[in-house]
Motif scaffolding. Structure first.
Motif, PDB file in Angstrom:
ATOM      1  N   LEU A  31      36.463  40.324 -23.540  1.00  0.00           N
ATOM      2  CA  LEU A  31      36.540  40.354 -24.843  1.00  0.00           C
ATOM      3  C   LEU A  31      37.675  41.410 -25.234  1.00  0.00           C
ATOM      4  O   LEU A  31      38.249  41.106 -26.051  1.00  0.00           O
ATOM      5  N   LEU A  32      37.769  42.416 -24.389  1.00  0.00           N
ATOM      6  CA  LEU A  32      38.605  43.406 -24.499  1.00  0.00           C
ATOM      7  C   LEU A  32      40.232  42.833 -24.118  1.00  0.00           C
ATOM      8  O   LEU A  32      41.176  43.408 -24.514  1.00  0.00           O
ATOM      9  N   GLY A  33      40.191  41.774 -23.463  1.00  0.00           N
ATOM     10  CA  GLY A  33      41.624  41.168 -22.743  1.00  0.00           C
ATOM     11  C   GLY A  33      41.920  42.199 -21.665  1.00  0.00           C
ATOM     12  O   GLY A  33      43.045  42.121 -21.245  1.00  0.00           O
ATOM     13  N   LEU A  34      41.009  42.888 -20.931  1.00  0.00           N
ATOM     14  CA  LEU A  34      41.443  43.669 -19.795  1.00  0.00           C
ATOM     15  C   LEU A  34      41.148  42.759 -18.408  1.00  0.00           C
ATOM     16  O   LEU A  34      41.966  42.960 -17.638  1.00  0.00           O
ATOM     17  N   VAL A  35      40.399  41.717 -18.481  1.00  0.00           N
ATOM     18  CA  VAL A  35      40.506  40.748 -17.498  1.00  0.00           C
ATOM     19  C   VAL A  35      40.554  39.051 -18.247  1.00  0.00           C
ATOM     20  O   VAL A  35      40.313  39.125 -19.396  1.00  0.00           O
ATOM     21  N   PHE A  36      40.978  38.472 -17.577  1.00  0.00           N
ATOM     22  CA  PHE A  36      41.414  37.049 -18.274  1.00  0.00           C
ATOM     23  C   PHE A  36      40.118  36.014 -17.544  1.00  0.00           C
ATOM     24  O   PHE A  36      40.033  36.041 -16.295  1.00  0.00           O
ATOM     25  N   PRO A  37      39.795  35.213 -18.419  1.00  0.00           N
ATOM     26  CA  PRO A  37      38.626  34.327 -17.878  1.00  0.00           C
ATOM     27  C   PRO A  37      39.506  33.222 -17.021  1.00  0.00           C
ATOM     28  O   PRO A  37      40.531  32.900 -17.192  1.00  0.00           O
ATOM     29  N   THR A  38      38.699  32.732 -16.135  1.00  0.00           N
ATOM     30  CA  THR A  38      38.974  31.774 -15.165  1.00  0.00           C
ATOM     31  C   THR A  38      39.158  30.475 -15.782  1.00  0.00           C
ATOM     32  O   THR A  38      40.096  29.542 -15.867  1.00  0.00           O
ATOM     33  N   SER A  39      38.174  30.074 -16.853  1.00  0.00           N
ATOM     34  CA  SER A  39      38.199  28.949 -17.604  1.00  0.00           C
ATOM     35  C   SER A  39      37.374  29.388 -19.025  1.00  0.00           C
ATOM     36  O   SER A  39      36.703  30.384 -19.025  1.00  0.00           O
ATOM     37  N   GLY A  40      37.834  28.713 -20.137  1.00  0.00           N
ATOM     38  CA  GLY A  40      36.979  29.168 -21.374  1.00  0.00           C
ATOM     39  C   GLY A  40      37.896  29.792 -22.108  1.00  0.00           C
ATOM     40  O   GLY A  40      39.143  30.473 -21.750  1.00  0.00           O
ATOM     41  N   THR A  41      37.711  29.918 -23.358  1.00  0.00           N
ATOM     42  CA  THR A  41      38.243  30.852 -24.511  1.00  0.00           C
ATOM     43  C   THR A  41      37.326  31.515 -25.187  1.00  0.00           C
ATOM     44  O   THR A  41      36.151  31.264 -25.181  1.00  0.00           O
ATOM     45  N   GLY A  42      37.960  32.654 -25.976  1.00  0.00           N
ATOM     46  CA  GLY A  42      37.170  33.273 -26.907  1.00  0.00           C
ATOM     47  C   GLY A  42      37.629  34.013 -28.115  1.00  0.00           C
ATOM     48  O   GLY A  42      38.976  33.944 -28.061  1.00  0.00           O
ATOM     49  N   GLU A  43      37.045  34.339 -29.067  1.00  0.00           N
ATOM     50  CA  GLU A  43      37.900  34.869 -30.090  1.00  0.00           C
ATOM     51  C   GLU A  43      37.070  35.993 -30.675  1.00  0.00           C
ATOM     52  O   GLU A  43      36.012  36.313 -30.443  1.00  0.00           O
TER      53      GLU A  43
END
Ligand SMILES: Nc1ncnc2c1ncn2[C@@H]1O[C@H](COP(=O)(O)OP(=O)(O)OP(=O)(O)O)[C@@H](O)[C@H]1O
Ligand SMILES: [Mg+2]
Length: 300
Positions: free
Chosen positions: A46-58
């Motif tokens: 959520l903080l953008g410190l690691v990136f999802p392998t798949s999926g999205t969030g806001e």
């Protein structure tokens, strides 16, 4: 979102899997789960410190990792680390500076926050000489320096004594009452239960239960619980005939009843027989029970 960490030699480790969460504005949201269940991974996503392998969030209406929301959030990491030659005032001024704050306004804010977390009297002590609890308190103040709309706290009361933990919980409640949103991770269930508005239980990277605290803890409608001790054995046996469940240990007894009438009948029988009543109340499960049910024996 799914986050799979790539380890050496091509090995993989699941951080979270098919994570689906929604947090409403102005609430205290608690993410609970055993060690290694993916709480910190969720925060980092959520903080953008690691990136999802798949999926999205806001977050606050922006896609995760977008710079636009970062000045509107605060973050207390798990086991925070700060420059240890600074004292509390210098440290908060430093973090305020990162947000472009300065001058009298920052001075005021620093004092206000150090008072809020109970560190104003100890403001001249350098971080290197801090106890665990002092570090945690200053960490919470640091997370609030930019007056964020949304604050992420990873195990905020970890290492605090009971009084310190209570003060931090009061701070958290106060932040929520100011209309801000708090996203909290913890495995301290007793602490989360009275504090959170909504809770999600994570296990092995998956959400296994979620809802408002009342929803999660509600027992069957209309059910009552009676707790008593030193109840004669024959009375315990008679309770069994109309109770939904009776548990006994040492000289304690805990019985649940389908309705108020049956509970009143049991109460009378216990009092009549000289037993001591500890509690009679609408039946509510503890977060601990819900958690153990949800996670079972398969916690990592
Ligand atoms: N950088 C990383 N590289 C590889 N694996 C990782 C990394 N970070 C976390 N993991 C793994 O992801 C899983 C989830 O870890 P995470 O730190 O999110 O759990 P947690 O719920 O915060 O646990 P704790 O209660 O112990 O803080 C664990 O199996 C962990 O080993
Ligand atoms: Mg963690």
């Amino acid at each position: 979102m799914t986050k799979i960490y790539q380890l050496e030699f091509g090995r993989k480790q699941t951080g979270v899997e098919d994570l689906n969460l929604e947090v409403e504005e102005g609430q205290i949201f608690g993410l609970v789960g055993p060690n290694g269940s993916g709480k910190t991974t969720t925060l980092k996503l959520l903080l953008g410190l690691v990136f999802p392998t798949s999926g999205t969030g806001e977050v606050l209406g922006f896609p995760i990792g977008h710079p636009a929301y970062k000045e509107r959030i605060g973050f207390l990491p798990e086991g925070p680390y700060f420059y240890d030659h600074l004292n509390a005032v210098e440290l908060l001024r430093f973090y305020g500076g990162l947000f472009g704050l300065g001058g009298k306004e920052l001075d005021r804010r620093v004092q206000e926050l150090l008072e809020l977390v109970g560190m104003w009297d100890r403001r001249h002590i350098r971080v290197r000489n801090y106890s665990r609890g002092m570090l945690q308190r200053v960490g919470v103040a640091q997370a609030l320096i930019n007056d964020p709309d949304l604050i992420f706290l990873d195990e905020p009361t970890s290492g605090l004594d009971p009084l310190g933990a209570m003060q931090i919980r009061e701070v958290i409640t106060r932040i929520r009452d100011q209309g801000k949103t708090v996203f909290l991770c913890s495995h301290l269930l007793k602490e989360m239960e009275p504090l959170c508005d909504n809770i999600a239980i994570l296990n092995r990277g998956r959400v296994v239960q979620s809802g408002t605290v009342d929803e999660l803890l509600a027992g069957p409608q209309g059910m009552y619980m009676l707790r008593a001790h030193t109840v004669p054995q024959e009375v315990v046996e008679s309770l069994r005939s109309f109770a939904t469940e009776v548990r006994t240990w040492d000289s304690e007894i805990e019985a649940t009843f389908a309705d108020q009438k049956l509970a009143a009948q049991a109460l009378e029988a216990v009092v009549e027989a000289g037993g001591t009543v500890r509690e009679l109340s609408p039946y509510r499960r503890s977060l601990e029970e819900v958690f153990i049910d949800a996670v079972g024996g398969e916690a990592q």
